[in-house]
Write a protein that holds these residues in place. Sequence first.
Motif, PDB file in Angstrom:
ATOM      1  N   MET A   1       0.873  -1.359  -0.413  1.00  0.00           N
ATOM      2  CA  MET A   1       0.196  -0.250   0.344  1.00  0.00           C
ATOM      3  C   MET A   1       0.842   0.949   0.224  1.00  0.00           C
ATOM      4  O   MET A   1       2.281   1.331   0.622  1.00  0.00           O
ATOM      5  N   ASP A   2       0.616   2.302  -0.519  1.00  0.00           N
ATOM      6  CA  ASP A   2       0.825   3.775  -1.042  1.00  0.00           C
ATOM      7  C   ASP A   2       0.932   4.189   0.726  1.00  0.00           C
ATOM      8  O   ASP A   2       0.095   3.817   0.674  1.00  0.00           O
ATOM      9  N   MET A   3       1.874   4.418   1.467  1.00  0.00           N
ATOM     10  CA  MET A   3       2.432   4.733   2.854  1.00  0.00           C
ATOM     11  C   MET A   3       1.522   6.013   2.912  1.00  0.00           C
ATOM     12  O   MET A   3       0.968   6.585   4.007  1.00  0.00           O
ATOM     13  N   ASP A 226       9.534  13.678  -2.800  1.00  0.00           N
ATOM     14  CA  ASP A 226      10.403  14.332  -0.976  1.00  0.00           C
ATOM     15  C   ASP A 226      12.238  14.343  -1.813  1.00  0.00           C
ATOM     16  O   ASP A 226      13.017  15.433  -2.180  1.00  0.00           O
ATOM     17  N   LYS A 227      12.442  12.740  -2.800  1.00  0.00           N
ATOM     18  CA  LYS A 227      13.920  12.702  -2.164  1.00  0.00           C
ATOM     19  C   LYS A 227      15.030  13.944  -3.071  1.00  0.00           C
ATOM     20  O   LYS A 227      15.868  13.734  -2.831  1.00  0.00           O
ATOM     21  N   ALA A 288       6.117   8.668   6.141  1.00  0.00           N
ATOM     22  CA  ALA A 288       4.810   8.349   5.608  1.00  0.00           C
ATOM     23  C   ALA A 288       3.833   9.430   4.689  1.00  0.00           C
ATOM     24  O   ALA A 288       2.715   9.224   4.556  1.00  0.00           O
ATOM     25  N   SER A 289       4.317  10.782   5.185  1.00  0.00           N
ATOM     26  CA  SER A 289       3.647  11.667   4.055  1.00  0.00           C
ATOM     27  C   SER A 289       4.234  11.914   2.981  1.00  0.00           C
ATOM     28  O   SER A 289       4.398  13.251   2.456  1.00  0.00           O
ATOM     29  N   SER A 290       5.652  11.312   2.787  1.00  0.00           N
ATOM     30  CA  SER A 290       6.260  11.893   1.645  1.00  0.00           C
ATOM     31  C   SER A 290       5.931  11.017   0.540  1.00  0.00           C
ATOM     32  O   SER A 290       5.552  10.181   0.701  1.00  0.00           O
ATOM     33  N   LEU A 291       6.347  11.345  -0.178  1.00  0.00           N
ATOM     34  CA  LEU A 291       5.360  10.818  -2.136  1.00  0.00           C
ATOM     35  C   LEU A 291       6.947  10.819  -2.532  1.00  0.00           C
ATOM     36  O   LEU A 291       7.700  11.526  -2.810  1.00  0.00           O
ATOM     37  N   THR A 292       6.789   9.355  -3.335  1.00  0.00           N
ATOM     38  CA  THR A 292       8.266   8.486  -3.525  1.00  0.00           C
ATOM     39  C   THR A 292       7.961   8.873  -5.118  1.00  0.00           C
ATOM     40  O   THR A 292       9.433   8.595  -5.855  1.00  0.00           O
ATOM     41  N   LEU A 293       6.551   8.440  -5.884  1.00  0.00           N
ATOM     42  CA  LEU A 293       6.895   8.791  -7.120  1.00  0.00           C
ATOM     43  C   LEU A 293       5.738   9.883  -7.733  1.00  0.00           C
ATOM     44  O   LEU A 293       5.043  10.301  -7.464  1.00  0.00           O
ATOM     45  N   GLY A 448      -4.532  11.892   1.071  1.00  0.00           N
ATOM     46  CA  GLY A 448      -3.463  11.537   2.227  1.00  0.00           C
ATOM     47  C   GLY A 448      -3.031  11.427   3.359  1.00  0.00           C
ATOM     48  O   GLY A 448      -3.143  13.263   3.427  1.00  0.00           O
ATOM     49  N   ASN A 449      -1.919  11.304   4.063  1.00  0.00           N
ATOM     50  CA  ASN A 449      -0.438  11.813   5.139  1.00  0.00           C
ATOM     51  C   ASN A 449      -0.083  13.402   4.593  1.00  0.00           C
ATOM     52  O   ASN A 449       0.063  14.290   5.115  1.00  0.00           O
ATOM     53  N   ARG A 450      -0.350  13.627   3.265  1.00  0.00           N
ATOM     54  CA  ARG A 450       0.318  14.618   2.521  1.00  0.00           C
ATOM     55  C   ARG A 450      -0.744  15.923   3.029  1.00  0.00           C
ATOM     56  O   ARG A 450      -0.316  17.233   2.655  1.00  0.00           O
TER      57      ARG A 450
END
Length: 510
Positions: A1-3, A226-227, A288-293, A448-450
């Motif tokens: 699941m997407d965090m 974010d990264k 958990a509120s970071s976006l990776t893609l 979401g968390n974001r």
Amino acid sequence: MDMNKNIEIAWHYHNGTKHPNGSLMSRFHFYNPASKPYPYKIYKDLPSTALPLEKSEKGVSTMKAISANIKLKEGRQIPDLNVLARILYFSGGITKTINFSGIGDVEFRAAACTGALYHIELYVVCQDIPGLEAGVYHFDPKEMKLRQLLKGDYRGVLVLATGNDINTEHAPVILVYTDIFTRNTVKYQTRGYRHAFWDCGTIIANTLAISSVHDLAAKVIVGFVDKPVNTLLDLNPDKEVSLALLPIGFTKNVSGKEIPEVELQNLKTEPLSNYDVDDPEIQRIHQASSLTLLDEVNDWHRNAPQITISLNIGAAIPLQSSLENGIPTNSLESVIIRRGSTREFSRESISLQQFSTIIYYATRGIPADFLKQYGNSLIDLYIIVNSVTDLGSGSYFYHREKNVFELLKEGKFRHVADNLGLNQALAADGSAAIFLMSDLNKVLKHLGNRGYRAAQLEASIIGGRLYLGSHAYRLGATGLTFYDDLVTDFFSPHAKGKSVMFMIVIGKKV
Ligand SMILES: Cc1cc2nc3c(=O)[nH]c(=O)nc-3n(C[C@H](O)[C@H](O)[C@H](O)COP(=O)(O)O)c2cc1C
């Protein structure tokens, strides 16, 4: 699941950091103001550019500056180094120094900040602009200098990270706001993650306003991968993270150009803080509120909630906001320089016209990627009125669309305001205590968390504007912290299910 979609994590953080007795907070934590962390990030050995500071007033009133929405437009919207220096100074520069016995000199900044801990840092990513070559820079407010982390045009990294946000694609200059966690958690523990957004938001309120004075489009971006942003700024995300991007101005679209590769440089800095205790709960909510893609970013931008305001209004009192030609003429620059958090209010009344004008201009809208359209908002204003001429004391809800106050409960609530604001007399003595609340159930469902980051940040930008609007009338204002659930209970049933994001009191100074 997407965090980001596992919103239990945002709820766990939010509920666990409520006052009083949040389960993630220790009652035994002790903070000694004499051992406050040094509030500046110092890079060693980087080339620097002095920022030519020119503080003159450009003649735009504060009310106009905080409510403007400058659109992207063809033509020249490229700040030069002088304008960039003004944007940085009036956002995060040092505006006054006060000596306190036992603590020494405290350098206060343009925007309010919890505990005067100044844990937010500003970075600049730009193309060549007059007076400054393309690069990635850190803003040093102490020396009024930019320090160059990278030479060359790296805006493409940010454009890509935002999923090609249109303002970012066209911006000659992009600011990035970061937070060094421990410089705030040293005092506020895990609740410090809320403060990251509070204290970033008050700065952004200033940045948006000063950019508008220079007729430059600007937009708040919370949705980005974010990264790459953290890597571009050479941040160790266990200690310091990017919170928001703010593209400024208009130039040719940067997309299509080759995007430079970035990797961590491990640049040398002085220790970020003398308090080096990482907070696992903050790491958890941040991850958990970071976006990776990129797909997540695009999804996120599509999911901005549609805001519907209830049309059922009880007893409604129209605001008496001054029209443009009746608003105070104090320039934004003069107001930012004299702004400060009020330490004592006089209990005297402010006028309904002043109060209405401040509320009206502070809530016109924020250009932001998390709102479906300009004028939408994740935030509702609930108010305890203590002493506003021609407005009975009681509790109110502000209907932004109709520009009316809805009376929720008549009564004298100074003691309640005092209690809700963590038993601080400032809330009882001010003319009005304003609670910026959000329906987090709805926000988290969509974003979401974001969405938690977005709601906290939006409230704080409005809070920053309320500070500026109050000072435009030479009134006082102060942010305050609060007992979360007591606020919701007091304004319920109207506020049922909503959470307080920011609290501010305005009134006459002693
Ligand atoms: C979100 C927020 C919450 C604050 N909470 C409190 C508070 O609970 N009590 C207080 O006395 N001051 C509070 N302040 C005021 C800060 O202490 C003040 O901004 C800081 O000392 C910097 O001073 P200045 O605002 O005069 O520049 C708060 C400020 C902000 C922005």
